[in-house]
Design a protein around this motif. Structure first.
Motif, PDB file in Angstrom:
ATOM      1  N   PRO A 177      44.854  42.618  -3.086  1.00  6.44           N
ATOM      2  CA  PRO A 177      46.067  42.624  -2.383  1.00  6.44           C
ATOM      3  C   PRO A 177      47.058  41.605  -2.663  1.00  6.44           C
ATOM      4  O   PRO A 177      48.244  41.909  -2.744  1.00  6.44           O
ATOM      5  CB  PRO A 177      45.423  42.198  -0.598  1.00  6.44           C
ATOM      6  CG  PRO A 177      43.995  42.715  -0.934  1.00  6.44           C
ATOM      7  CD  PRO A 177      43.713  42.212  -2.244  1.00  6.44           C
ATOM      8  N   GLY A 178      46.838  40.500  -2.963  1.00  8.29           N
ATOM      9  CA  GLY A 178      47.799  39.215  -3.544  1.00  8.29           C
ATOM     10  C   GLY A 178      48.426  39.862  -4.764  1.00  8.29           C
ATOM     11  O   GLY A 178      49.754  39.781  -4.857  1.00  8.29           O
ATOM     12  N   LEU A 179      47.587  40.498  -5.613  1.00  3.79           N
ATOM     13  CA  LEU A 179      48.411  41.100  -6.779  1.00  3.79           C
ATOM     14  C   LEU A 179      49.365  42.230  -6.546  1.00  3.79           C
ATOM     15  O   LEU A 179      50.481  42.186  -7.239  1.00  3.79           O
ATOM     16  CB  LEU A 179      47.354  41.552  -8.144  1.00  3.79           C
ATOM     17  CG  LEU A 179      47.804  41.964  -9.397  1.00  3.79           C
ATOM     18  CD1 LEU A 179      46.804  41.808 -10.417  1.00  3.79           C
ATOM     19  CD2 LEU A 179      48.030  43.440  -9.313  1.00  3.79           C
ATOM     20  N   MET A 180      48.931  43.172  -5.891  1.00  3.57           N
ATOM     21  CA  MET A 180      49.712  44.027  -5.394  1.00  3.57           C
ATOM     22  C   MET A 180      50.998  43.319  -4.504  1.00  3.57           C
ATOM     23  O   MET A 180      52.267  44.062  -4.587  1.00  3.57           O
ATOM     24  CB  MET A 180      49.026  45.179  -4.378  1.00  3.57           C
ATOM     25  CG  MET A 180      48.001  45.691  -5.172  1.00  3.57           C
ATOM     26  SD  MET A 180      47.186  46.980  -4.274  1.00  3.57           S
ATOM     27  CE  MET A 180      46.294  48.179  -5.212  1.00  3.57           C
ATOM     28  N   ALA A 181      50.748  42.424  -3.785  1.00  3.02           N
ATOM     29  CA  ALA A 181      52.024  42.101  -2.995  1.00  3.02           C
ATOM     30  C   ALA A 181      53.082  41.305  -4.113  1.00  3.02           C
ATOM     31  O   ALA A 181      54.309  41.508  -4.062  1.00  3.02           O
ATOM     32  CB  ALA A 181      51.504  41.042  -1.864  1.00  3.02           C
ATOM     33  N   ARG A 182      52.473  40.739  -5.194  1.00  2.87           N
ATOM     34  CA  ARG A 182      53.311  39.856  -6.076  1.00  2.87           C
ATOM     35  C   ARG A 182      54.196  41.020  -6.750  1.00  2.87           C
ATOM     36  O   ARG A 182      55.166  40.807  -6.830  1.00  2.87           O
ATOM     37  CB  ARG A 182      52.633  39.183  -6.835  1.00  2.87           C
ATOM     38  CG  ARG A 182      53.174  38.444  -7.985  1.00  2.87           C
ATOM     39  CD  ARG A 182      52.495  37.500  -9.010  1.00  2.87           C
ATOM     40  NE  ARG A 182      51.451  38.153  -9.582  1.00  2.87           N
ATOM     41  CZ  ARG A 182      51.320  38.823 -10.641  1.00  2.87           C
ATOM     42  NH1 ARG A 182      52.368  38.922 -11.323  1.00  2.87           N
ATOM     43  NH2 ARG A 182      50.273  39.260 -11.212  1.00  2.87           N
ATOM     44  N   ILE A 183      53.537  41.960  -7.250  1.00  9.78           N
ATOM     45  CA  ILE A 183      54.483  43.210  -7.989  1.00  9.78           C
ATOM     46  C   ILE A 183      55.363  43.777  -6.842  1.00  9.78           C
ATOM     47  O   ILE A 183      56.412  44.143  -7.459  1.00  9.78           O
ATOM     48  CB  ILE A 183      53.460  44.226  -8.690  1.00  9.78           C
ATOM     49  CG1 ILE A 183      52.607  43.376  -9.638  1.00  9.78           C
ATOM     50  CG2 ILE A 183      54.237  45.326  -9.275  1.00  9.78           C
ATOM     51  CD1 ILE A 183      53.299  42.809 -10.962  1.00  9.78           C
ATOM     52  N   SER A 184      55.010  44.082  -5.846  1.00 10.76           N
ATOM     53  CA  SER A 184      55.963  44.722  -4.834  1.00 10.76           C
ATOM     54  C   SER A 184      57.123  43.754  -4.717  1.00 10.76           C
ATOM     55  O   SER A 184      58.369  44.266  -4.584  1.00 10.76           O
ATOM     56  CB  SER A 184      55.173  44.985  -3.442  1.00 10.76           C
ATOM     57  OG  SER A 184      54.237  46.014  -3.767  1.00 10.76           O
ATOM     58  N   HIS A 185      56.940  42.576  -4.681  1.00 12.08           N
ATOM     59  CA  HIS A 185      58.034  41.675  -4.339  1.00 12.08           C
ATOM     60  C   HIS A 185      58.762  41.720  -5.546  1.00 12.08           C
ATOM     61  O   HIS A 185      60.057  41.581  -5.457  1.00 12.08           O
ATOM     62  CB  HIS A 185      57.826  40.339  -3.920  1.00 12.08           C
ATOM     63  CG  HIS A 185      57.162  40.304  -2.393  1.00 12.08           C
ATOM     64  ND1 HIS A 185      56.151  40.369  -1.901  1.00 12.08           N
ATOM     65  CD2 HIS A 185      58.003  40.181  -1.452  1.00 12.08           C
ATOM     66  CE1 HIS A 185      56.179  40.385  -0.513  1.00 12.08           C
ATOM     67  NE2 HIS A 185      57.327  40.039  -0.311  1.00 12.08           N
ATOM     68  N   LEU A 186      58.155  41.685  -6.811  1.00 13.74           N
ATOM     69  CA  LEU A 186      59.118  41.850  -8.061  1.00 13.74           C
ATOM     70  C   LEU A 186      59.997  43.017  -8.093  1.00 13.74           C
ATOM     71  O   LEU A 186      61.088  42.743  -8.333  1.00 13.74           O
ATOM     72  CB  LEU A 186      58.091  41.604  -9.013  1.00 13.74           C
ATOM     73  CG  LEU A 186      58.703  42.034 -10.681  1.00 13.74           C
ATOM     74  CD1 LEU A 186      59.502  40.583 -10.967  1.00 13.74           C
ATOM     75  CD2 LEU A 186      57.444  42.351 -11.646  1.00 13.74           C
ATOM     76  N   VAL A 187      59.401  44.099  -7.860  1.00 15.41           N
ATOM     77  CA  VAL A 187      60.137  45.084  -8.243  1.00 15.41           C
ATOM     78  C   VAL A 187      60.970  45.600  -6.846  1.00 15.41           C
ATOM     79  O   VAL A 187      62.034  46.497  -7.066  1.00 15.41           O
ATOM     80  CB  VAL A 187      59.237  46.545  -8.417  1.00 15.41           C
ATOM     81  CG1 VAL A 187      58.357  46.102  -9.722  1.00 15.41           C
ATOM     82  CG2 VAL A 187      58.386  46.864  -7.219  1.00 15.41           C
ATOM     83  N   ALA A 188      60.941  44.983  -5.923  1.00 11.32           N
ATOM     84  CA  ALA A 188      61.848  45.189  -4.685  1.00 11.32           C
ATOM     85  C   ALA A 188      63.284  44.667  -5.189  1.00 11.32           C
ATOM     86  O   ALA A 188      64.306  45.082  -4.427  1.00 11.32           O
ATOM     87  CB  ALA A 188      61.487  44.270  -3.401  1.00 11.32           C
ATOM     88  N   GLU A 189      63.294  43.618  -6.015  1.00 10.10           N
ATOM     89  CA  GLU A 189      64.845  43.441  -6.687  1.00 10.10           C
ATOM     90  C   GLU A 189      65.100  44.404  -7.539  1.00 10.10           C
ATOM     91  O   GLU A 189      64.475  44.630  -8.604  1.00 10.10           O
ATOM     92  CB  GLU A 189      64.463  41.979  -7.586  1.00 10.10           C
ATOM     93  CG  GLU A 189      64.242  40.788  -6.153  1.00 10.10           C
ATOM     94  CD  GLU A 189      65.308  40.721  -5.249  1.00 10.10           C
ATOM     95  OE1 GLU A 189      66.668  40.563  -5.649  1.00 10.10           O
ATOM     96  OE2 GLU A 189      65.013  40.008  -4.130  1.00 10.10           O
ATOM     97  N   PRO A 190      66.412  44.782  -7.640  1.00  4.97           N
ATOM     98  CA  PRO A 190      66.981  45.774  -8.553  1.00  4.97           C
ATOM     99  C   PRO A 190      66.614  45.036  -9.882  1.00  4.97           C
ATOM    100  O   PRO A 190      67.043  44.086  -9.946  1.00  4.97           O
ATOM    101  CB  PRO A 190      68.352  45.863  -8.016  1.00  4.97           C
ATOM    102  CG  PRO A 190      68.292  45.751  -6.682  1.00  4.97           C
ATOM    103  CD  PRO A 190      67.235  44.513  -6.473  1.00  4.97           C
ATOM    104  N   ALA A 191      66.523  46.064 -10.878  1.00  6.69           N
ATOM    105  CA  ALA A 191      66.134  45.741 -12.320  1.00  6.69           C
ATOM    106  C   ALA A 191      67.389  45.151 -12.769  1.00  6.69           C
ATOM    107  O   ALA A 191      68.629  45.435 -12.351  1.00  6.69           O
ATOM    108  CB  ALA A 191      65.830  47.103 -12.840  1.00  6.69           C
TER     109      ALA A 191
END
Length: 376
Positions: A362-376
């Motif tokens: 869950p922690g890894l998934m949350a980290r990536i979700s917050h990363l990609v929430a910022e536009p590239a």
């Protein structure tokens, strides 16, 4: 004025089609070629996270995507027990923004047809059953010979031709995908009423058993196992093998298994992964999407990262008035670290499963979700 006047895009998948749309609609002359005889007519489903949907909206196809797919905002975790017990229901982060769903599933060939159709309407010339045979740099351009013996010169060549990229090899980039140690059974079938989102089962005879609704009447289901050579199985044997493996999973899987009757709807693929470390261009040739990076589908970010590549590349080419080292430096700075982090996280999930290690999923998934929430 854009940095390029005419562009060749090799490969008509999501990265190639998206690049074609964004450039052609701003007046760049775009030729898109693909060695396949036609837009994909067969395939299974695809899971699109919010950051993918954000780019699809930028491409002007969101209304079609929303109408054809199945959107949802939660993820279920279930036990591999006789009841398929729901352990947790997690609310996913809307990584594309609050006005887009967290996730949308759809039939992969439908997505392909929508994007290629949009590319044609934007003004791109699309040719299937065509491939380049040589790339020759000529000053600030590239001369390309095709398999029909015709020759054209372009300001830029974009290699969006997948894992086995011809373009990548043609410019001498040595970065072939490597096995991960897992393989995935996929099927595409009818949607039972019990399936309204993705649920994941961890454990049992498969590392992961999951499904994703792809439309009002369709579902994409998959089982991840340790990789094996399944190439000798007949379609009927492949179907029987997937049904047997699925027999350990219950709840909505019982409804899926009843619908697992068509051998032509079952396929098996080994996981592979790579990232091109360093600039993705060699002069006026650049590779994007799976040609530049590929990740196991454990985070459902493959298409999203390919779409982000296309968006950033087109933004820079349309913003600048010429192709410079600075343009490529900015492209690398915006895409390489982000794609690398997503690929590595996808690999980490595989390693935890293969090693039977209880990692912080869950922690890894949350980290990536917050990363990609910022536009590239």
């Amino acid at each position: 004025m854009p940095a390029v006047r005419n562009v060749l895009i090799v490969g008509g998948g999501v990265a190639g089609a998206a690049t074609a749309i964004l450039l052609a609609e701003r007046g760049v002359a775009v030729d898109l070629v693909d060695l396949r005889p036609e837009v994909a007519a067969r395939g299974s489903g695809i899971t699109l996270q919010g950051n993918a949907l954000r780019v699809l909206r930028e491409l002007g196809v969101w209304d079609q995507i929303r109408a054809e797919g199945y959107a949802f905002d939660t993820l279920g975790l279930r036990a591999p027990d006789p009841a398929g017990t729901l352990i947790a229901e997690l609310t996913d982060l809307r990584t594309g923004g609050p006005d887009l769903p967290a996730t949308l599933g759809m039939y992969r060939p439908t997505l392909a047809r929508i994007l290629i159709g949009r590319a044609g309407k934007a003004g791109a010339t699309v040719r299937f059953g065509t491939r380049p045979t040589t790339l020759v740099p000529v000053g600030d351009a590239v001369t390309v010979t095709f398999d029909d013996q015709t020759t054209m010169t372009y300001d830029l060549v974009v290699g969006a031709d997948g894992l086995r990229s011809w373009t990548r090899r043609a410019v001498g980039i040595d970065a072939e995908p490597q096995p991960v140690g897992m393989g995935i059974w996929r099927t595409f079938t009818g949607r039972p009423d019990s399936i309204t989102r993705t649920d994941l089962f961890y454990g049992g005879p498969a590392y992961i058993a999951g499904y994703c609704p792809t439309g009002p009447d369709s579902t994409y289901a998959y089982l991840v196992e340790g990789v094996r050579d399944r190439s000798g199985l007949t379609p009927e044997e492949a179907l029987a093998t997937m049904r047997e493996l699925a027999g350990a999973y219950h709840g909505p899987w019982d409804d899926i298994r009843e619908r697992l009757t068509d051998p032509s709807r079952v396929n098996y693929t080994a996981f592979e992964s790579h990232v091109l470390d360093g600039p993705w261009n060699r002069g006026r040739v650049v590779v994007i999407g799976d040609a530049a990076h590929s990740c196991p589908p454990t985070l459902a970010q493959g298409a999203a990262q390919a779409l982000e590549d296309a968006s950033v590349l087109a933004e820079l080419l349309l913003r600048e008035d010429r192709v410079t080292d600075g343009l490529w430096s900015e492209f690398t700075a915006r895409r390489l670290p982000r794609a690398t982090e997503v690929v590595e996280a996808s690999r980490q999930l595989c390693r935890w499963l293969l090693d039977h290690e209880r990692g912080d999923v869950p922690g890894l998934m949350a980290r990536i979700s917050h990363l990609v929430a910022e536009p590239a």
